[in-house]
Design a protein around this motif. Structure first.
Motif, PDB file in Angstrom:
ATOM      1  N   THR A  80      -2.681 -18.318 -15.133  1.00 56.19           N
ATOM      2  CA  THR A  80      -3.448 -19.559 -15.344  1.00 56.19           C
ATOM      3  C   THR A  80      -4.959 -19.355 -15.373  1.00 56.19           C
ATOM      4  O   THR A  80      -5.701 -20.314 -15.564  1.00 56.19           O
ATOM      5  N   GLY A  81      -5.441 -18.113 -15.194  1.00 48.94           N
ATOM      6  CA  GLY A  81      -6.868 -17.867 -15.054  1.00 48.94           C
ATOM      7  C   GLY A  81      -7.684 -18.178 -16.291  1.00 48.94           C
ATOM      8  O   GLY A  81      -7.250 -17.962 -17.429  1.00 48.94           O
ATOM      9  N   ALA A  82      -8.904 -18.650 -16.069  1.00 45.59           N
ATOM     10  CA  ALA A  82      -9.769 -19.060 -17.170  1.00 45.59           C
ATOM     11  C   ALA A  82     -10.177 -17.900 -18.059  1.00 45.59           C
ATOM     12  O   ALA A  82     -10.396 -18.083 -19.269  1.00 45.59           O
ATOM     13  N   CYS A  83     -10.285 -16.696 -17.505  1.00 42.94           N
ATOM     14  CA  CYS A  83     -10.724 -15.560 -18.316  1.00 42.94           C
ATOM     15  C   CYS A  83      -9.808 -15.328 -19.515  1.00 42.94           C
ATOM     16  O   CYS A  83     -10.275 -14.970 -20.596  1.00 42.94           O
ATOM     17  N   ALA A  84      -8.521 -15.538 -19.297  1.00 45.23           N
ATOM     18  CA  ALA A  84      -7.570 -15.315 -20.387  1.00 45.23           C
ATOM     19  C   ALA A  84      -7.714 -16.355 -21.496  1.00 45.23           C
ATOM     20  O   ALA A  84      -7.238 -16.137 -22.614  1.00 45.23           O
ATOM     21  N   GLY A  85      -8.393 -17.474 -21.195  1.00 44.38           N
ATOM     22  CA  GLY A  85      -8.573 -18.502 -22.215  1.00 44.38           C
ATOM     23  C   GLY A  85      -9.935 -18.488 -22.872  1.00 44.38           C
ATOM     24  O   GLY A  85     -10.179 -19.276 -23.795  1.00 44.38           O
ATOM     25  N   LEU A  86     -10.834 -17.600 -22.425  1.00 40.28           N
ATOM     26  CA  LEU A  86     -12.194 -17.592 -22.967  1.00 40.28           C
ATOM     27  C   LEU A  86     -12.213 -17.221 -24.446  1.00 40.28           C
ATOM     28  O   LEU A  86     -11.532 -16.292 -24.883  1.00 40.28           O
ATOM     29  N   SER A  87     -13.020 -17.942 -25.196  1.00 41.69           N
ATOM     30  CA  SER A  87     -13.251 -17.605 -26.604  1.00 41.69           C
ATOM     31  C   SER A  87     -14.336 -16.545 -26.693  1.00 41.69           C
ATOM     32  O   SER A  87     -15.222 -16.469 -25.834  1.00 41.69           O
ATOM     33  N   ARG A  88     -14.287 -15.734 -27.734  1.00 40.11           N
ATOM     34  CA  ARG A  88     -15.352 -14.749 -27.939  1.00 40.11           C
ATOM     35  C   ARG A  88     -16.673 -15.483 -28.162  1.00 40.11           C
ATOM     36  O   ARG A  88     -16.741 -16.455 -28.907  1.00 40.11           O
ATOM     37  N   GLY A  89     -17.714 -15.035 -27.475  1.00 43.88           N
ATOM     38  CA  GLY A  89     -19.009 -15.679 -27.594  1.00 43.88           C
ATOM     39  C   GLY A  89     -19.222 -16.841 -26.655  1.00 43.88           C
ATOM     40  O   GLY A  89     -20.314 -17.425 -26.631  1.00 43.88           O
ATOM     41  N   ALA A  90     -18.210 -17.197 -25.865  1.00 45.07           N
ATOM     42  CA  ALA A  90     -18.363 -18.297 -24.918  1.00 45.07           C
ATOM     43  C   ALA A  90     -19.282 -17.873 -23.767  1.00 45.07           C
ATOM     44  O   ALA A  90     -19.491 -16.682 -23.516  1.00 45.07           O
ATOM     45  N   LEU A  91     -19.823 -18.848 -23.081  1.00 45.55           N
ATOM     46  CA  LEU A  91     -20.640 -18.594 -21.896  1.00 45.55           C
ATOM     47  C   LEU A  91     -19.880 -19.063 -20.667  1.00 45.55           C
ATOM     48  O   LEU A  91     -19.489 -20.226 -20.564  1.00 45.55           O
ATOM     49  N   ALA A  92     -19.649 -18.135 -19.738  1.00 46.63           N
ATOM     50  CA  ALA A  92     -19.034 -18.462 -18.452  1.00 46.63           C
ATOM     51  C   ALA A  92     -20.147 -18.669 -17.428  1.00 46.63           C
ATOM     52  O   ALA A  92     -21.087 -17.879 -17.360  1.00 46.63           O
ATOM     53  N   VAL A  93     -20.023 -19.718 -16.636  1.00 49.95           N
ATOM     54  CA  VAL A  93     -21.051 -20.073 -15.655  1.00 49.95           C
ATOM     55  C   VAL A  93     -20.387 -20.188 -14.289  1.00 49.95           C
ATOM     56  O   VAL A  93     -19.597 -21.108 -14.055  1.00 49.95           O
ATOM     57  N   GLU A  94     -20.687 -19.240 -13.402  1.00 51.55           N
ATOM     58  CA  GLU A  94     -20.128 -19.283 -12.051  1.00 51.55           C
ATOM     59  C   GLU A  94     -21.158 -19.885 -11.112  1.00 51.55           C
ATOM     60  O   GLU A  94     -22.189 -19.283 -10.818  1.00 51.55           O
ATOM     61  N   SER A  95     -20.885 -21.118 -10.674  1.00 53.13           N
ATOM     62  CA  SER A  95     -21.799 -21.823  -9.770  1.00 53.13           C
ATOM     63  C   SER A  95     -21.261 -21.887  -8.348  1.00 53.13           C
ATOM     64  O   SER A  95     -21.872 -22.519  -7.481  1.00 53.13           O
ATOM     65  N   SER A  96     -20.128 -21.252  -8.096  1.00 51.74           N
ATOM     66  CA  SER A  96     -19.596 -21.190  -6.740  1.00 51.74           C
ATOM     67  C   SER A  96     -20.495 -20.323  -5.875  1.00 51.74           C
ATOM     68  O   SER A  96     -21.100 -19.359  -6.350  1.00 51.74           O
ATOM     69  N   SER A  97     -20.596 -20.659  -4.593  1.00 48.38           N
ATOM     70  CA  SER A  97     -21.372 -19.859  -3.641  1.00 48.38           C
ATOM     71  C   SER A  97     -20.505 -18.673  -3.221  1.00 48.38           C
ATOM     72  O   SER A  97     -19.641 -18.794  -2.348  1.00 48.38           O
ATOM     73  N   VAL A  98     -20.742 -17.535  -3.851  1.00 48.32           N
ATOM     74  CA  VAL A  98     -19.857 -16.381  -3.724  1.00 48.32           C
ATOM     75  C   VAL A  98     -20.681 -15.112  -3.506  1.00 48.32           C
ATOM     76  O   VAL A  98     -21.907 -15.131  -3.537  1.00 48.32           O
ATOM     77  N   THR A  99     -19.990 -13.997  -3.314  1.00 45.34           N
ATOM     78  CA  THR A  99     -20.676 -12.732  -3.088  1.00 45.34           C
ATOM     79  C   THR A  99     -21.124 -12.114  -4.411  1.00 45.34           C
ATOM     80  O   THR A  99     -20.485 -12.315  -5.455  1.00 45.34           O
TER      81      THR A  99
END
Length: 287
Positions: A80-99
């Motif tokens: 179900t992960g989002a990475c497998a659904g990413l289109s080429r050229g898309a922008l992923a934005v991680e706004s979670s407070s993570v390491t």
């Protein structure tokens, strides 16, 4: 206009997603529990059953969840992960407070999918999210920063490019650690003043005239003396962020005794059962 996927509709995410509605974008939304998606769907958002479904066909995919573990599930789950659904050229934005370690791992996975990643960290709480007054600290390439800023403009009042990928995460953890150290000091000193026969409310209002107490800290001090602990930003979340900040310090070979002391105070509050309460509940340690 872009198709934007928003993953994670908690206290912050739901308010951020609401502000993106009406900006002309197609907004696709996903949340682990489906309830929060309903109000957004009524206003025109498209509900997705999984992060992967939300990301499919999206130009920009934004995630804001609680921690590394939740973010890993959202992005990298085998089915179900989002990475497998990413289109080429898309922008992923991680706004979670993570390491920063997670950000770099996610960056490799996003690049393998032919997309780009920025770690777009935010400061602010629910009122700032509702008003579009969040402050962004962004790590990534300059082009990614500019693209993210354009999409995120309705959500923030200021955008700072901190450096390459993961530097936004490092800076955010430093900002939260600084805030936590001040909170711990204020809670402790209010307890001492009260036990010394000084009225807490008078003390806080007097301290607001001194440059040593910032407006943000004054607001939290008022919450402390009023014993208002309804969650805006919880003890649990700050304890987690301080733990991550200590990981960053160790990885850098840096000493962080104040961060460690602050972490101990927040852990003590959590162990007392205050984890789900607002950070102002630190004052309860000194009753």
């Amino acid at each position: 206009m872009d198709t934007v996927a928003f993953l994670g509709l908690g206290a912050m995410g739901s308010r951020m997603a609401q502000r993106l509605l009406g900006q002309g974008h197609t907004l696709k939304v996903w949340n682990r529990s489906p309830g929060p998606t309903e109000a957004l769907a009524e206003r025109g958002a498209v509900r997705a059953a999984t992060p992967r479904e939300a990301a499919a066909g999206a130009d920009v995919v934004i995630s804001i969840v609680s921690d590394d573990r939740a973010a890993r599930s959202v992005w990298l789950d085998a089915e179900t992960g989002a990475c497998a659904g990413l289109s080429r050229g898309a922008l992923a934005v991680e706004s979670s407070s993570v390491t920063p370690a997670w950000i770099l791992e996610l960056g490799a996975a996003v690049r393998a999918a032919g997309a780009d990643l920025v770690d777009a960290q935010v400061t602010g709480s629910r009122p700032q999210a509702e008003a579009g007054q969040l402050i962004y600290m962004i790590g990534g390439e300059e082009a990614g920063f500019e693209r993210a800023r354009e999409i995120l403009k309705p959500l923030g009042s200021a955008f700072y490019h901190i450096g390459p990928l993961s530097k936004g995460s490092i800076f955010k953890l430093a900002v939260n650690a600084l805030f936590a150290a001040q909170l711990a000091s204020v809670a402790e000193l209010l307890g001492t003043l009260a036990r010394s026969g000084i009225d807490e409310r008078m003390a806080v209002e007097t301290l607001t005239h001194f440059p040593t107490l910032s407006p943000a800290m004054a607001g939290n001090a008022r919450l402390m003396v009023e014993r208002r602990t309804s969650p805006l930003f919880t003890i649990d979340l700050m304890t987690k962020d301080l733990g991550y900040a200590l990981e960053v310090a160790r990885a850098a070979g840096a000493q962080a005794p104040i961060v460690e002391a602050s972490h101990n105070v927040f852990e003590a509050a959590r162990d007392k059962g205050f984890g789900g309460k607002n950070i102002s509940a630190l004052r309860l340690l000194y009753e």
